[in-house]
Design a protein around this motif. Structure first.
Motif, PDB file in Angstrom:
ATOM      1  N   MET A 139       3.025   1.735 -11.002  1.00 33.67           N
ATOM      2  CA  MET A 139       2.568   1.338  -9.654  1.00 33.67           C
ATOM      3  C   MET A 139       1.042   1.281  -9.645  1.00 33.67           C
ATOM      4  N   ASN A 140       0.455   0.110  -9.258  1.00 40.73           N
ATOM      5  CA  ASN A 140      -0.997   0.023  -9.231  1.00 40.73           C
ATOM      6  C   ASN A 140      -1.558   0.785  -8.043  1.00 40.73           C
ATOM      7  N   SER A 141      -2.885   0.948  -8.012  1.00 38.86           N
ATOM      8  CA  SER A 141      -3.512   1.800  -7.004  1.00 38.86           C
ATOM      9  C   SER A 141      -3.302   1.277  -5.587  1.00 38.86           C
ATOM     10  N   ILE A 142      -3.369  -0.053  -5.400  1.00 41.18           N
ATOM     11  CA  ILE A 142      -3.157  -0.608  -4.058  1.00 41.18           C
ATOM     12  C   ILE A 142      -1.726  -0.349  -3.601  1.00 41.18           C
ATOM     13  N   SER A 143      -0.759  -0.561  -4.463  1.00 41.85           N
ATOM     14  CA  SER A 143       0.646  -0.296  -4.111  1.00 41.85           C
ATOM     15  C   SER A 143       0.837   1.159  -3.729  1.00 41.85           C
ATOM     16  N   HIS A 144       0.183   2.050  -4.473  1.00 42.65           N
ATOM     17  CA  HIS A 144       0.300   3.482  -4.191  1.00 42.65           C
ATOM     18  C   HIS A 144      -0.303   3.819  -2.833  1.00 42.65           C
ATOM     19  N   GLN A 145      -1.460   3.242  -2.522  1.00 42.31           N
ATOM     20  CA  GLN A 145      -2.111   3.484  -1.229  1.00 42.31           C
ATOM     21  C   GLN A 145      -1.256   2.968  -0.081  1.00 42.31           C
ATOM     22  N   ILE A 146      -0.663   1.803  -0.250  1.00 39.04           N
ATOM     23  CA  ILE A 146       0.202   1.238   0.788  1.00 39.04           C
ATOM     24  C   ILE A 146       1.417   2.135   1.005  1.00 39.04           C
ATOM     25  N   GLN A 147       2.004   2.606  -0.078  1.00 39.14           N
ATOM     26  CA  GLN A 147       3.174   3.476   0.000  1.00 39.14           C
ATOM     27  C   GLN A 147       2.850   4.760   0.759  1.00 39.14           C
ATOM     28  N   LEU A 148       1.680   5.331   0.516  1.00 40.90           N
ATOM     29  CA  LEU A 148       1.293   6.582   1.152  1.00 40.90           C
ATOM     30  C   LEU A 148       0.937   6.409   2.629  1.00 40.90           C
ATOM     31  N   THR A 149       0.219   5.347   2.936  1.00 40.38           N
ATOM     32  CA  THR A 149      -0.341   5.196   4.279  1.00 40.38           C
ATOM     33  C   THR A 149       0.547   4.390   5.225  1.00 40.38           C
ATOM     34  N   PHE A 150       1.351   3.475   4.681  1.00 42.72           N
ATOM     35  CA  PHE A 150       2.213   2.628   5.512  1.00 42.72           C
ATOM     36  C   PHE A 150       3.662   2.690   5.010  1.00 42.72           C
ATOM     37  N   PRO A 151       4.257   3.882   5.020  1.00 44.38           N
ATOM     38  CA  PRO A 151       5.622   4.029   4.496  1.00 44.38           C
ATOM     39  C   PRO A 151       6.662   3.274   5.304  1.00 44.38           C
ATOM     40  N   GLN A 152       6.318   2.914   6.560  1.00 46.60           N
ATOM     41  CA  GLN A 152       7.283   2.228   7.417  1.00 46.60           C
ATOM     42  C   GLN A 152       7.482   0.763   7.038  1.00 46.60           C
ATOM     43  N   PHE A 153       6.594   0.204   6.210  1.00 37.99           N
ATOM     44  CA  PHE A 153       6.726  -1.192   5.809  1.00 37.99           C
ATOM     45  C   PHE A 153       7.923  -1.366   4.871  1.00 37.99           C
ATOM     46  N   GLU A 154       8.629  -2.464   5.037  1.00 34.24           N
ATOM     47  CA  GLU A 154       9.758  -2.762   4.165  1.00 34.24           C
ATOM     48  C   GLU A 154       9.265  -3.018   2.738  1.00 34.24           C
ATOM     49  N   PRO A 155      10.089  -2.746   1.719  1.00 36.78           N
ATOM     50  CA  PRO A 155       9.651  -2.878   0.314  1.00 36.78           C
ATOM     51  C   PRO A 155       9.051  -4.238  -0.021  1.00 36.78           C
ATOM     52  N   ALA A 156       9.665  -5.315   0.481  1.00 30.91           N
ATOM     53  CA  ALA A 156       9.154  -6.651   0.171  1.00 30.91           C
ATOM     54  C   ALA A 156       7.757  -6.857   0.757  1.00 30.91           C
ATOM     55  N   LEU A 157       7.506  -6.293   1.935  1.00 31.43           N
ATOM     56  CA  LEU A 157       6.187  -6.404   2.556  1.00 31.43           C
ATOM     57  C   LEU A 157       5.149  -5.621   1.750  1.00 31.43           C
ATOM     58  N   LYS A 158       5.513  -4.438   1.296  1.00 30.89           N
ATOM     59  CA  LYS A 158       4.587  -3.647   0.471  1.00 30.89           C
ATOM     60  C   LYS A 158       4.188  -4.413  -0.785  1.00 30.89           C
ATOM     61  N   GLU A 159       5.157  -5.073  -1.389  1.00 25.77           N
ATOM     62  CA  GLU A 159       4.866  -5.860  -2.584  1.00 25.77           C
ATOM     63  C   GLU A 159       3.943  -7.034  -2.256  1.00 25.77           C
ATOM     64  N   LYS A 160       4.219  -7.679  -1.126  1.00 23.12           N
ATOM     65  CA  LYS A 160       3.405  -8.827  -0.713  1.00 23.12           C
ATOM     66  C   LYS A 160       1.963  -8.401  -0.442  1.00 23.12           C
ATOM     67  N   LEU A 161       1.786  -7.294   0.270  1.00 24.10           N
ATOM     68  CA  LEU A 161       0.439  -6.817   0.582  1.00 24.10           C
ATOM     69  C   LEU A 161      -0.317  -6.421  -0.681  1.00 24.10           C
ATOM     70  N   ALA A 162       0.385  -5.787  -1.613  1.00 24.23           N
ATOM     71  CA  ALA A 162      -0.254  -5.412  -2.875  1.00 24.23           C
ATOM     72  C   ALA A 162      -0.726  -6.645  -3.632  1.00 24.23           C
ATOM     73  N   GLU A 163      -0.031  -7.749  -3.426  1.00 28.55           N
ATOM     74  CA  GLU A 163      -0.367  -9.008  -4.116  1.00 28.55           C
ATOM     75  C   GLU A 163      -1.556  -9.707  -3.480  1.00 28.55           C
ATOM     76  N   ILE A 164      -1.637  -9.702  -2.141  1.00 31.85           N
ATOM     77  CA  ILE A 164      -2.621 -10.541  -1.454  1.00 31.85           C
ATOM     78  C   ILE A 164      -3.856  -9.794  -0.950  1.00 31.85           C
ATOM     79  N   CYS A 165      -3.766  -8.469  -0.819  1.00 34.72           N
ATOM     80  CA  CYS A 165      -4.854  -7.711  -0.207  1.00 34.72           C
ATOM     81  C   CYS A 165      -5.988  -7.424  -1.190  1.00 34.72           C
ATOM     82  N   THR A 166      -7.172  -7.255  -0.618  1.00 33.65           N
ATOM     83  CA  THR A 166      -8.347  -6.828  -1.375  1.00 33.65           C
ATOM     84  C   THR A 166      -8.743  -5.426  -0.933  1.00 33.65           C
TER      85      THR A 166
END
Length: 214
Positions: free
Chosen positions: A1-28
């Motif tokens: 799990m890359n650092s952005i994915s890990h941060q999203i998982q910790l801070t926004f656990p309510q997001f659905e898995p597909a959304l977490k993956e999408k955000l990890a892909e597009i976010c800076t």
């Protein structure tokens, strides 16, 4: 799990898995130092912010440099106004400043429509963000219109403790005065009166709020 994915998982656990993956892909990922400007009046907003760590102050600034405090953003929050400005490609009418060292994820504006249509957890998150920020602004407006400065100061300090989960507040008298649209001298005088009544213990550049437990 890359650092952005890990941060999203910790801070926004309510997001659905597909959304977490999408955000990890597009976010800076970006970091701001305490006191650094994050958004200025008149600039076009190219992305919206998801707060991972730290604290962000949203406020309006008058022509003479005076400030009108609106609300704070904390980990797990998003900037509703940046979402609106980004979506409608409008210039920002508010200022945002990092109160503490802050880490954020920047979501590009060209992805916002897809996120709203494709991910239910993002849709509900945005609606909840709008509702929460609207309620916070209403609280500030009510305080300004209907309350005296002493009551506003009491509410402000009590609210700070609830938001931060601590009674020890690293706030100077000048910072409080700016947030409440007053002068440092007036705030210092009111805080001294509160200290005499046992509501607060004053320290250098900080205070301990006792509030209703006094």
């Amino acid at each position: 799990m890359n650092s952005i994915s890990h941060q999203i998982q910790l801070t926004f656990p309510q997001f659905e898995p597909a959304l977490k993956e999408k955000l990890a892909e597009i976010c800076t990922y970006r970091e701001f130092k305490a006191g650094e400007s994050m958004m200025q009046t008149g600039q076009y907003v190219k992305s919206t912010m998801l707060i991972l760590e730290g604290r962000v102050k949203l406020y309006r600034q008058s022509e003479d440099g005076g400030e009108f405090f609106m609300y704070y953003l904390q980990p797990g929050n998003a900037c509703a106004l940046s979402i609106i400005c980004a979506t409608r490609q409008k210039k920002s009418e508010v200022m945002a400043k990092a109160v503490e060292n802050t880490k954020v994820l920047l979501v590009p504006i060209d992805q916002l429509d897809e996120l709203m249509h494709s991910y239910k957890s993002w849709y509900h998150f945005v609606l909840e963000t709008y509702r929460n920020r609207f309620e916070e602004v209403l609280e500030v407006v009510d305080q300004v219109i209907f309350k005296g400065l002493d009551e506003r100061l009491f509410f402000y300090l009590n609210n700070q403790c609830e938001k931060l989960g601590t009674s020890d507040l690293k706030l100077t008298h000048q910072e409080i005065a700016s947030d409440l649209g007053s002068s440092r001298e007036v705030i210092s005088r009111l805080l001294k009166k509160m200290e005499q009544k046992g509501f607060v213990h004053l320290h250098r550049n900080s205070l301990t709020w006792v509030g209703m437990n006094a």
